[in-house]
Design a protein around this motif. Structure first.
Motif, PDB file in Angstrom:
ATOM      1  N   PHE A   4       0.865  -1.178   0.000  1.00  0.00           N
ATOM      2  CA  PHE A   4       0.000   0.000   0.000  1.00  0.00           C
ATOM      3  C   PHE A   4       0.904   1.230   0.000  1.00  0.00           C
ATOM      4  O   PHE A   4       1.793   1.354   0.856  1.00  0.00           O
ATOM      5  N   ILE A   5       0.684   2.130  -0.944  1.00  0.00           N
ATOM      6  CA  ILE A   5       1.508   3.333  -1.083  1.00  0.00           C
ATOM      7  C   ILE A   5       0.606   4.555  -0.986  1.00  0.00           C
ATOM      8  O   ILE A   5      -0.386   4.653  -1.710  1.00  0.00           O
ATOM      9  N   ALA A   6       0.943   5.484  -0.124  1.00  0.00           N
ATOM     10  CA  ALA A   6       0.189   6.727   0.005  1.00  0.00           C
ATOM     11  C   ALA A   6       1.123   7.905  -0.219  1.00  0.00           C
ATOM     12  O   ALA A   6       2.195   7.974   0.391  1.00  0.00           O
ATOM     13  N   GLY A   7       0.682   8.811  -1.092  1.00  0.00           N
ATOM     14  CA  GLY A   7       1.493  10.003  -1.297  1.00  0.00           C
ATOM     15  C   GLY A   7       1.334  10.607  -2.666  1.00  0.00           C
ATOM     16  O   GLY A   7       0.376  10.322  -3.388  1.00  0.00           O
ATOM     17  N   GLY A  59      -3.908   8.349  -3.489  1.00  0.00           N
ATOM     18  CA  GLY A  59      -3.471   9.719  -3.694  1.00  0.00           C
ATOM     19  C   GLY A  59      -4.636  10.676  -3.781  1.00  0.00           C
ATOM     20  O   GLY A  59      -5.806  10.277  -3.808  1.00  0.00           O
ATOM     21  N   LEU A  60      -4.306  11.950  -3.833  1.00  0.00           N
ATOM     22  CA  LEU A  60      -5.287  13.028  -3.930  1.00  0.00           C
ATOM     23  C   LEU A  60      -5.085  13.780  -5.233  1.00  0.00           C
ATOM     24  O   LEU A  60      -3.959  14.012  -5.664  1.00  0.00           O
ATOM     25  N   GLN A 111      -3.933  19.458   0.185  1.00  0.00           N
ATOM     26  CA  GLN A 111      -3.918  19.407   1.638  1.00  0.00           C
ATOM     27  C   GLN A 111      -4.457  18.044   2.091  1.00  0.00           C
ATOM     28  O   GLN A 111      -4.891  17.233   1.278  1.00  0.00           O
ATOM     29  N   ALA A 112      -4.429  17.793   3.374  1.00  0.00           N
ATOM     30  CA  ALA A 112      -4.938  16.520   3.884  1.00  0.00           C
ATOM     31  C   ALA A 112      -6.424  16.385   3.623  1.00  0.00           C
ATOM     32  O   ALA A 112      -7.162  17.373   3.563  1.00  0.00           O
ATOM     33  N   PRO A 139      -0.460  11.554   3.779  1.00  0.00           N
ATOM     34  CA  PRO A 139       0.217  10.460   4.479  1.00  0.00           C
ATOM     35  C   PRO A 139       0.586  10.797   5.916  1.00  0.00           C
ATOM     36  O   PRO A 139       0.520   9.932   6.794  1.00  0.00           O
ATOM     37  N   ALA A 140       0.951  12.058   6.190  1.00  0.00           N
ATOM     38  CA  ALA A 140       1.247  12.455   7.568  1.00  0.00           C
ATOM     39  C   ALA A 140       0.023  12.269   8.456  1.00  0.00           C
ATOM     40  O   ALA A 140       0.132  11.810   9.602  1.00  0.00           O
TER      41      ALA A 140
END
Length: 283
Positions: A4-7, A59-60, A111-112, A139-140
């Motif tokens: 799983f990759i977030a970013g 991702g966003l 942004q988040a 991700p943070a």
């Protein structure tokens, strides 16, 4: 699903220069320029996909022209992705030299998110064999959720200087830490500090000099870079991490995993996109 990759996934304009601009008013001619898919998480997802590893990229992006370009390119390259809506699609202008020097200008960044998909994300992370959480606001926000799953977390702090506050929560939860030596006075000392803090693997890439790693037992390992014809260096660090991660998930020891990382990095140096998978898609 294994990773799983977030970013970040971004839409970039790359500008090739004979030298990086000096901080004074002047005129300078570009040798070349082009638009392409960017983003450190997109690069890792592409490399892992090419290695045959199952991934899910989270991702966003906004639902604008560049956001749709990003989603379409990754889909066409065979990368499964889960998207949340953002007011802005991430966009960069990267000033590059043939030696691999780079200045990245961020035109916009998401942004988040609101957290509406957190239950889905938590389940996806819990089902993974490894989590890659890259440096970005979303991700943070997910770091505590990821830590509670108990799944090993891999982080890439890029050109960390050993001081920046934003990177510290990522380092605090990391089982594996990757960085480059651009701003570290003592790369091996930094790697050992991460092992002392609880990481099981810490790796620093050294450009043309390969990479150095320290394992959980404190043993130092080095690997040479694979010789390649370099067209563009974007994505090489992401491909290196992907190669090491894939090898470790396959049960290889640290020296052989580093060799796999070096081979993976070399595959992206001959394309002006993040990965050769994009060559037939982004003509």
């Amino acid at each position: 699903m294994a990773v799983f990759i977030a970013g970040p996934a971004s839409w970039n304009r790359l500008v090739l220069l004979d030298r990086l601009p000096e901080p004074v008013p002047h005129m300078q001619f570009a040798e070349d320029s082009w638009e392409t898919l960017g983003g450190t998480s997109a690069g890792k997802a592409l490399s892992l996909t090419a290695l045959g590893r199952d991934v899910l990229l989270y991702g966003l992006s906004a639902e604008d022209e560049d956001g749709l370009r990003i989603r379409s390119a990754l889909s066409d390259a065979g990368v499964p992705a889960l998207w949340d809506r953002s007011a802005h699609t991430e966009r960069h202008v990267n000033l590059m030299t043939r030696a691999g020097e780079r200045v990245s200008l961020y035109l916009s960044a998401p942004q988040a998110a609101s957290g509406a998909q957190d239950a889905l994300l938590r389940d996806a992370m819990a089902d993974a064999d490894a989590l890659v959480l890259d440096l970005a606001a979303e991700p943070a926000r997910l770091l505590p959720v990821a830590a509670r799953t108990g799944v090993p977390i891999w982080v890439d702090v890029h050109d960390y200087d050993g001081e920046a506050e934003f990177h510290r929560p990522f380092l605090a939860v990391a089982d594996a830490v990757f960085c480059n030596a651009d701003r570290l006075a003592d790369p091996v000392g930094f790697l050992r500090s991460r092992i002392d803090a609880g990481a099981s693997l810490a790796v620093c890439t050294l450009g043309a000099d390969g990479a150095v790693a320290v394992d959980a037992e404190g043993v130092e390992h080095r690997v040479a870079a694979v010789v390649a014809d370099v067209l563009d260096t974007n994505g090489a660090g992401d491909a290196f991490l992907a190669g090491v991660l894939d090898a470790r998930l396959s049960g290889l020891d640290v020296p052989r995993a580093l060799e796999a990382g070096a081979r993976s990095a070399s595959t992206v140096l001959g394309t002006r996109h993040l990965h050769p998978l994009l060559d037939p898609i982004l003509l």
